[in-house]
Design a protein around this motif. Structure first.
Motif, PDB file in Angstrom:
ATOM      1  N   ALA A  60       0.713  -1.145  -0.032  1.00  9.54           N
ATOM      2  CA  ALA A  60      -0.062   0.059   0.145  1.00  9.54           C
ATOM      3  C   ALA A  60       0.773   1.374  -0.003  1.00  9.54           C
ATOM      4  CB  ALA A  60      -0.841  -0.065   1.162  1.00  9.54           C
ATOM      5  N   THR A  61       1.826   1.311   0.783  1.00 13.27           N
ATOM      6  CA  THR A  61       2.809   2.280   0.977  1.00 13.27           C
ATOM      7  C   THR A  61       4.045   2.137   0.589  1.00 13.27           C
ATOM      8  OG1 THR A  61       3.028   1.806   3.246  1.00 13.27           O
ATOM      9  CG2 THR A  61       1.563   3.604   2.765  1.00 13.27           C
ATOM     10  N   ALA A  62       4.959   1.066   1.172  1.00 13.53           N
ATOM     11  CA  ALA A  62       6.203   0.799   0.901  1.00 13.53           C
ATOM     12  C   ALA A  62       5.629  -0.276  -0.277  1.00 13.53           C
ATOM     13  CB  ALA A  62       6.883   0.116   1.987  1.00 13.53           C
ATOM     14  N   GLU A  63       7.232  -0.489  -0.839  1.00 18.61           N
ATOM     15  CA  GLU A  63       7.003  -1.859  -1.932  1.00 18.61           C
ATOM     16  C   GLU A  63       6.894  -3.078  -1.075  1.00 18.61           C
ATOM     17  OE1 GLU A  63      10.546  -2.140  -4.385  1.00 18.61           O
ATOM     18  OE2 GLU A  63      10.096  -0.381  -5.558  1.00 18.61           O
ATOM     19  N   HIS A  64       6.012  -4.070  -1.665  1.00 17.64           N
ATOM     20  CA  HIS A  64       5.885  -5.183  -1.131  1.00 17.64           C
ATOM     21  C   HIS A  64       5.577  -6.132  -2.191  1.00 17.64           C
ATOM     22  CE1 HIS A  64       5.222  -7.577   2.588  1.00 17.64           C
ATOM     23  NE2 HIS A  64       4.968  -8.598   1.613  1.00 17.64           N
ATOM     24  N   TRP A  65       6.500  -6.951  -2.717  1.00 17.05           N
ATOM     25  CA  TRP A  65       6.389  -7.608  -3.888  1.00 17.05           C
ATOM     26  C   TRP A  65       5.982  -9.091  -3.537  1.00 17.05           C
ATOM     27  CZ3 TRP A  65       7.018  -5.800  -8.699  1.00 17.05           C
ATOM     28  CH2 TRP A  65       7.685  -4.496  -8.653  1.00 17.05           C
ATOM     29  N   ARG A  66       4.944  -9.622  -4.473  1.00 11.51           N
ATOM     30  CA  ARG A  66       4.479 -11.038  -4.648  1.00 11.51           C
ATOM     31  C   ARG A  66       4.952 -11.579  -5.778  1.00 11.51           C
ATOM     32  NH1 ARG A  66      -1.526 -11.629  -3.829  1.00 11.51           N
ATOM     33  NH2 ARG A  66      -1.582 -10.994  -5.934  1.00 11.51           N
ATOM     34  N   ALA A  67       5.716 -12.619  -6.054  1.00 14.55           N
ATOM     35  CA  ALA A  67       6.027 -13.003  -7.050  1.00 14.55           C
ATOM     36  C   ALA A  67       5.770 -14.514  -7.252  1.00 14.55           C
ATOM     37  CB  ALA A  67       7.475 -12.890  -7.320  1.00 14.55           C
ATOM     38  N   ARG A  68       5.604 -15.084  -8.487  1.00 23.07           N
ATOM     39  CA  ARG A  68       5.346 -16.684  -8.659  1.00 23.07           C
ATOM     40  C   ARG A  68       6.610 -17.231  -9.429  1.00 23.07           C
ATOM     41  NH1 ARG A  68       0.185 -18.418  -8.763  1.00 23.07           N
ATOM     42  NH2 ARG A  68       0.288 -19.672 -10.628  1.00 23.07           N
ATOM     43  N   ILE A  69       6.926 -18.258  -8.858  1.00 20.51           N
ATOM     44  CA  ILE A  69       8.125 -19.178  -9.276  1.00 20.51           C
ATOM     45  C   ILE A  69       7.604 -20.440  -9.905  1.00 20.51           C
ATOM     46  CG2 ILE A  69      10.659 -19.628  -8.911  1.00 20.51           C
ATOM     47  CD1 ILE A  69      10.897 -17.077  -7.251  1.00 20.51           C
ATOM     48  N   ALA A  70       7.596 -20.830 -10.982  1.00 21.83           N
ATOM     49  CA  ALA A  70       7.381 -22.055 -11.545  1.00 21.83           C
ATOM     50  C   ALA A  70       8.393 -22.909 -11.591  1.00 21.83           C
ATOM     51  CB  ALA A  70       6.565 -22.010 -12.792  1.00 21.83           C
ATOM     52  N   ASP A  71       8.324 -24.074 -11.038  1.00 21.77           N
ATOM     53  CA  ASP A  71       9.008 -25.345 -11.295  1.00 21.77           C
ATOM     54  C   ASP A  71       8.285 -26.266 -12.058  1.00 21.77           C
ATOM     55  OD1 ASP A  71       7.704 -27.267  -9.841  1.00 21.77           O
ATOM     56  OD2 ASP A  71       9.181 -27.279  -8.162  1.00 21.77           O
ATOM     57  N   PRO A  72       8.907 -27.523 -12.427  1.00 30.38           N
ATOM     58  CA  PRO A  72       8.130 -28.410 -13.352  1.00 30.38           C
ATOM     59  C   PRO A  72       6.805 -28.932 -12.698  1.00 30.38           C
ATOM     60  CG  PRO A  72      10.484 -29.120 -13.398  1.00 30.38           C
ATOM     61  CD  PRO A  72      10.197 -27.983 -12.188  1.00 30.38           C
ATOM     62  N   THR A  73       6.523 -28.887 -11.278  1.00 32.35           N
ATOM     63  CA  THR A  73       5.585 -29.513 -10.526  1.00 32.35           C
ATOM     64  C   THR A  73       4.552 -28.409 -10.319  1.00 32.35           C
ATOM     65  OG1 THR A  73       6.644 -29.408  -8.356  1.00 32.35           O
ATOM     66  CG2 THR A  73       7.129 -31.289  -9.717  1.00 32.35           C
ATOM     67  N   GLY A  74       4.879 -27.211 -10.464  1.00 33.39           N
ATOM     68  CA  GLY A  74       3.767 -26.211  -9.694  1.00 33.39           C
ATOM     69  C   GLY A  74       4.521 -24.969  -9.326  1.00 33.39           C
ATOM     70  N   VAL A  75       3.896 -24.105  -8.624  1.00 28.14           N
ATOM     71  CA  VAL A  75       4.377 -22.711  -8.486  1.00 28.14           C
ATOM     72  C   VAL A  75       4.626 -22.314  -6.929  1.00 28.14           C
ATOM     73  CG1 VAL A  75       3.580 -20.129  -8.867  1.00 28.14           C
ATOM     74  CG2 VAL A  75       2.931 -22.235 -10.570  1.00 28.14           C
ATOM     75  N   PHE A  76       5.939 -21.799  -6.650  1.00 29.12           N
ATOM     76  CA  PHE A  76       6.104 -21.101  -5.340  1.00 29.12           C
ATOM     77  C   PHE A  76       5.553 -19.629  -5.335  1.00 29.12           C
ATOM     78  CE2 PHE A  76       9.519 -24.230  -5.778  1.00 29.12           C
ATOM     79  CZ  PHE A  76       9.531 -24.897  -4.721  1.00 29.12           C
ATOM     80  N   THR A  77       5.160 -19.303  -4.223  1.00 25.55           N
ATOM     81  CA  THR A  77       4.788 -17.883  -4.241  1.00 25.55           C
ATOM     82  C   THR A  77       5.853 -17.132  -3.093  1.00 25.55           C
ATOM     83  OG1 THR A  77       2.306 -18.474  -4.136  1.00 25.55           O
ATOM     84  CG2 THR A  77       3.154 -16.390  -3.541  1.00 25.55           C
TER      85      THR A  77
END
Lengths: 210, 308
Positions: A60-77
């Protein structure tokens, strides 16, 4: 006694995301929090690689990143905010898609309806495809070792068995799927480079699928 | 019993030319043992120290012989007075003003951390030289043994070059951290210490000479080790030479640019490192990138999975 640095465990996304058992080994406030996965990996720190597919600044104010990282079996958040400054800075700089390696701490959130797992990154680094392949092979091996040891009287194995009653066939298939994804990619790349000769190789790889 | 001890101490003091009334010793012992419930050995020690201090006599003179010479590998408890014949393997940059010098000393059975407290005012040692360290005290800190120097520690340089034994270890894993203190550093020309803000802990403000090193953490998913990369290994594994690092830092007016460049080359990558292991440290002598995954490895692991 100083707390020894926690080993970074190797776990595939599908297994990581299916985990919902957290515990501490002592009442001490500095005692690390562990997430136990279905095959018995006791994770406080993890090392993962994959493809960064999406990133979003949800702060909302400061940067706060959410990212998705995919491996061959699924996705890490992964979530990186003000307390993960290096990782947050890196995330703001990297444009998906990109192969990345992440070292981070396990994180869980209880929605009331279930546990959601994520990773709080200590570091994010861009990597090459060879490193990502090495990680898949290594993680496959470690997962197979855990599956093989699941019937043993190892404390983590017993805990995992009792809590998850895991479907081992499912995790075995997950590992096979991950391993075969390395082979496939190697072949398709060669195919574009050299053409004809690789068809044979492709068939060889296909045999391993059956 | 107190009387016996007092008599024993009195005669030892008189051998040293100190004439102390027996009753005096007795009453001091009496007070410690009976009134303050101090264990007998500690009471004895305390009384002796008191008299030695009053008459300014070094401890070693009273106790006569030096603590017995032991091997590093035999150190298994804390609080023991021992002597070591060992080589200074490595000096670390001191974390605090109270520590004059800290690092690793070793003999053929292994290496151990030493701390030379500033308040003990012992002479400084040099990396690569061998010494006899008389009267050091074993201690443990953060779960590992170390030896501390004290006022009675006697340090004598020796000609002999002691071979430091340690189990060489090989780890193939991912680099999961590059720690602070890595990158372009400056060392003191006289004692090789790492300068902090251009200043040597011993020699004050000095010009210093540049060096390149990396303190990396390597992790194979089962064990984790601190890998110390010297200049040669750092240059080879990152492709960044000392000269390049200097240029980089000077151009940006920021030495941390060098750490960033090193991190980019090493972090998250797989390496095979090999070298003597000292505690949780590996002093890296060989370092190679782990080769790309081969078809044989994939097929082998697929076969393992299918056989489960």
């Amino acid at each position: 006694m100083m707390l020894e640095r926690e080993v970074a465990k190797r776990v595939f996304a599908q297994e990581y995301n299916a985990s919902n058992l957290t515990f501490k080994e002592s009442d001490d406030q500095y005692s690390p929090l562990y997430l136990l996965t279905s095959t018995g990996a006791k994770c406080n720190r993890v090392f993962i690689t994959g493809t960064l597919t999406e990133k979003e600044d949800i702060g909302a104010t400061a940067e706060h990143w959410r990212a998705r990282i995919a491996d061959p079996t699924g996705v890490f958040t992964i979530y990186a905010g003000q307390y993960q400054p290096e990782a947050a800075q890196m995330l703001s700089a990297i444009e998906p898609p990109q192969f990345v390696a992440v070292v981070g701490k396990t994180n869980t959130y209880d929605t009331g309806e279930g546990i959601i797992t994520s990773i709080r990154p200590e570091s994010i680094q861009m990597i090459d495809v060879e490193t990502r392949d090495r990680w898949i092979l290594e993680t496959a091996k470690h997962t197979l070792e855990r599956i093989a040891a699941l019937g043993s009287d190892n404390a983590d194995a017993i805990k995992a068995r009792e809590h998850y009653s895991p479907d081992l066939e499912r995790y075995k298939q997950m590992v096979l799927q991950a391993l075969k994804s390395i082979g496939k990619r190697q072949i398709s790349e060669k195919k574009t480079e050299e053409g004809k000769a690789e068809k044979v190789e492709f068939e060889v790889m296909d045999l391993s699928k059956s | 019993m107190i009387k016996d001890i007092a008599e024993q101490l009195r005669s030892r003091f008189s051998e040293m030319g100190l004439d102390i009334p027996l009753e005096d010793i007795e009453s001091r012992l009496e007070e410690l043992i009976n009134k303050f419930r101090v264990p007998v050995d500690e009471a004895k020690r305390s009384v002796v120290s008191q008299y030695l201090k009053e008459s300014n006599i070094p401890r070693s003179e009273f106790y006569g012989e030096d603590a017995s010479l032991v091997k590093v590998g035999d150190i298994s408890s804390e609080g023991r007075w021992i002597s070591l014949k060992a080589k200074v393997v490595q000096l670390w940059s001191s974390e605090s003003d109270s520590i004059a010098q800290a690092g690793l000393i070793g003999d053929e059975t292994g290496a151990i951390k030493f701390v030379n407290w500033a308040k003990s005012a012992r002479p400084l040692v040099e990396e690569g030289k061998s010494y006899v360290f008389k009267n050091v005290v074993t201690d443990s800190w953060q779960g590992r043994f170390q030896v501390n120097f004290n006022k009675n520690t006697d340090i004598q340089e020796i000609e002999e070059d002691i071979e430091v034994g340690s189990s060489a270890e090989e780890v193939a894993g991912a680099i999961v951290d590059i720690q602070s203190g890595s990158g372009l550093i400056k060392r003191c020309e006289s004692c090789n210490r790492v300068l902090i803000k251009g200043s040597c802990g011993e020699h004050g403000k000095v010009e210093g000479k540049y060096d390149l090193r990396v303190k990396a953490v390597i992790d194979d998913g089962k064990i984790v080790r601190d890998a110390i990369l010297n200049r040669e290994i750092t240059e080879k594994s990152t492709g960044i030479t000392l000269d390049m690092a200097r240029e980089m830092a000077e151009e940006a007016l920021d030495p941390s640019k060098v750490i960033d460049a090193i991190t980019e080359q090493l972090m998250g990558r797989y390496f095979n490192v090999k070298g003597p292991r000292i505690g949780r440290y590996i002093l890296v002598e060989e370092m190679e990138k782990v080769h790309p995954v081969s078809d044989e490895e994939i097929q082998g692991t697929i076969a393992t999975a299918e056989g489960l």
